[in-house]
Design an enzyme around this catalytic site. Structure first.
Site, short mmCIF file in Angstrom:
data_model
loop_
_atom_site.label_atom_id
_atom_site.label_comp_id
_atom_site.label_asym_id
_atom_site.label_seq_id
_atom_site.Cartn_x
_atom_site.Cartn_y
_atom_site.Cartn_z
N MET A 24 25.01 54.45 5.69
CA MET A 24 24.99 53.68 4.37
C MET A 24 25.32 54.37 3.01
O MET A 24 24.50 55.14 2.79
CB MET A 24 23.93 52.72 4.05
CG MET A 24 23.74 51.86 5.35
SD MET A 24 22.07 50.78 5.02
CE MET A 24 22.96 49.80 3.89
N GLY A 27 28.52 51.69 -0.34
CA GLY A 27 29.72 50.88 -0.59
C GLY A 27 29.68 49.67 0.15
O GLY A 27 28.96 49.38 0.86
N CYS A 117 33.14 66.89 5.94
CA CYS A 117 31.84 66.02 5.70
C CYS A 117 31.63 65.58 7.07
O CYS A 117 30.46 65.44 7.31
CB CYS A 117 32.08 65.19 4.38
SG CYS A 117 30.51 64.44 4.16
N CYS A 214 34.03 62.76 -3.35
CA CYS A 214 32.86 62.18 -4.19
C CYS A 214 32.30 63.27 -5.12
O CYS A 214 31.75 63.13 -6.29
CB CYS A 214 31.98 61.88 -3.11
SG CYS A 214 31.09 63.46 -2.06
#
Length: 378
Positions: A24, A27, A117, A214
């Site tokens: 999670m 968003g 990532c 991010c």
């Protein structure tokens, strides 16, 4: 006694006996996945990763996994009534993603940290955590599809081409794909996702999508790199393809292959583009648009998702995508080893840059066959 029919996640047991960890981000996409699976009766566990210090200058309000997003993920879990955990992956993220991002730019490449990532944090460490929690699978809010084929799980493009995230997930391994689920991949539009969020009464139903990387506030890559690598933005010369100096620049990290605007040079008689970066000599090389044209691309770190071994034949005639915003184009891939290859584009592409991904697609249908990293520009 008959075997139990497969549930929606592909397991031969009731949803109540199927534990699923949902990654999670805070968003709307991952929140809908968690809510939908909870409503279907699954044993849902929500996990949010703190990827960097959301109080630091590096972070960005509203970015993935910053403070606000952790709060939003927790609220969704409370609304739907399932446990939620926050894991501190700050050191892992910095070492596996941010440091390489900075080093790649310093080397004149154009990295894609979102892929790293997924590859090194979410689908590696988080996936291992999901297994430690005795979960049967891990679900994410990515727009991509997992389908069962004759040889096992296959990766396919999302039903909504505008939301498809296959470029960023090419490095998903067959072993990871066995364990992962992507419940949103079949939806026709983002509007359907938001409608589901409203249906479940989620507090993030109208939350806007995050557009930037991010840890890069407002898309300002250079500022982040200068913070991580003080002195990185040393000025130097802008030269044409013959080596003649035509201007000066304020640091190689401010430029990317194919860039035309913001060069600060004029009077050359024709538009010029950045065609090469030489960080060792602190030079930006410019030239005409045709100098950007690339037909042969070397790739390495190949992740192959085809049924037969990658190096089992001399050539693969498939489609490839060299930037996330471009459509797949026909190409011939010639394996050098199980993890290296030469990609020949049938039609040349402009602005191919080291550090970007080259993603492989089946010539027909929606299947993703893997991909590799472009490791030497031009």
């Amino acid at each position: 006694m008959l075997d139990h029919p497969l549930n929606s996640l592909g397991f031969a047991k009731p949803p109540s006996e199927t534990r699923v960890v949902v990654a999670m981000s805070g968003g709307v996409d991952s929140s809908v996945v968690a809510a939908q699976l909870k409503e279907e009766g699954y044993d849902v566990v929500g996990v949010t990763l703190q990827l960097y210090d959301h109080g630091a200058a590096l972070a960005k309000k509203g970015a993935c996994c910053a403070g606000r997003d952790i709060h939003d993920a927790r609220r969704v879990a409370e609304t739907m009534g399932f446990p939620h955990y926050v894991l501190d992956y700050e050191n892992t993220f910095r070492e596996a993603v941010i440091e390489e991002f900075a080093d790649a730019y310093l080397a004149g490449a154009t990295p894609v940290p979102c892929i790293r990532c997924n590859e090194r944090v979410k689908f590696k460490d988080l996936l291992a955590t999901a297994k430690d929690l005795d979960a049967d699978c891990m679900a994410t809010g990515h727009y991509i599809q997992r389908k069962m084929g004759d040889a096992g799980a296959e990766l396919h493009c999302a039903a909504d081409a505008n939301r498809d995230q296959s470029y960023f997930l090419f490095s998903t391994t067959p072993e990871q794909l066995d364990y992962l689920r992507f419940p949103l991949g079949h939806l026709a539009s983002k509007a359907e996702t938001r409608a589901l969020a409203a249906k479940y009464g989620l507090p993030v139903a109208d939350k806007p999508d995050s557009q930037d990387i991010c840890f890069v506030p407002n898309g300002n890559y250079a500022a982040v790199i200068e913070k991580l690598r003080p002195g990185a933005a040393e000025p130097g010369e802008i030269v044409d393809m013959s080596g003649q100096v035509v201007g000066t620049h304020r640091g190689v990290i401010h430029y990317t292959i194919g860039q035309r605007k913001g060069l600060g040079i004029g009077g050359l008689g024709e538009p010029v583009y950045v065609v090469k970066l030489d960080p060792d000599a602190r030079r930006v090389i410019v030239g005409p648009k045709e100098a950007l044209s690339t037909r042969v691309i070397p790739v390495r770190e190949v992740n192959w998702l085809g049924d037969a071994p990658f190096d089992s034949q001399a050539e693969w005639h498939i489609n490839v995508k060299v930037r996330s915003t471009r459509p797949p184009r026909p190409a011939v891939i010639r394996p050098i080893s199980a993890t290296e290859a030469e990609v020949e584009l049938l039609s040349p592409e402009d602005g191919v840059s080291a550090g970007q991904a080259c993603v492989f697609y089946a010539p027909e249908g929606s299947r993703i066959l893997g991909g590799g990293w472009i490791w030497r520009g031009r």
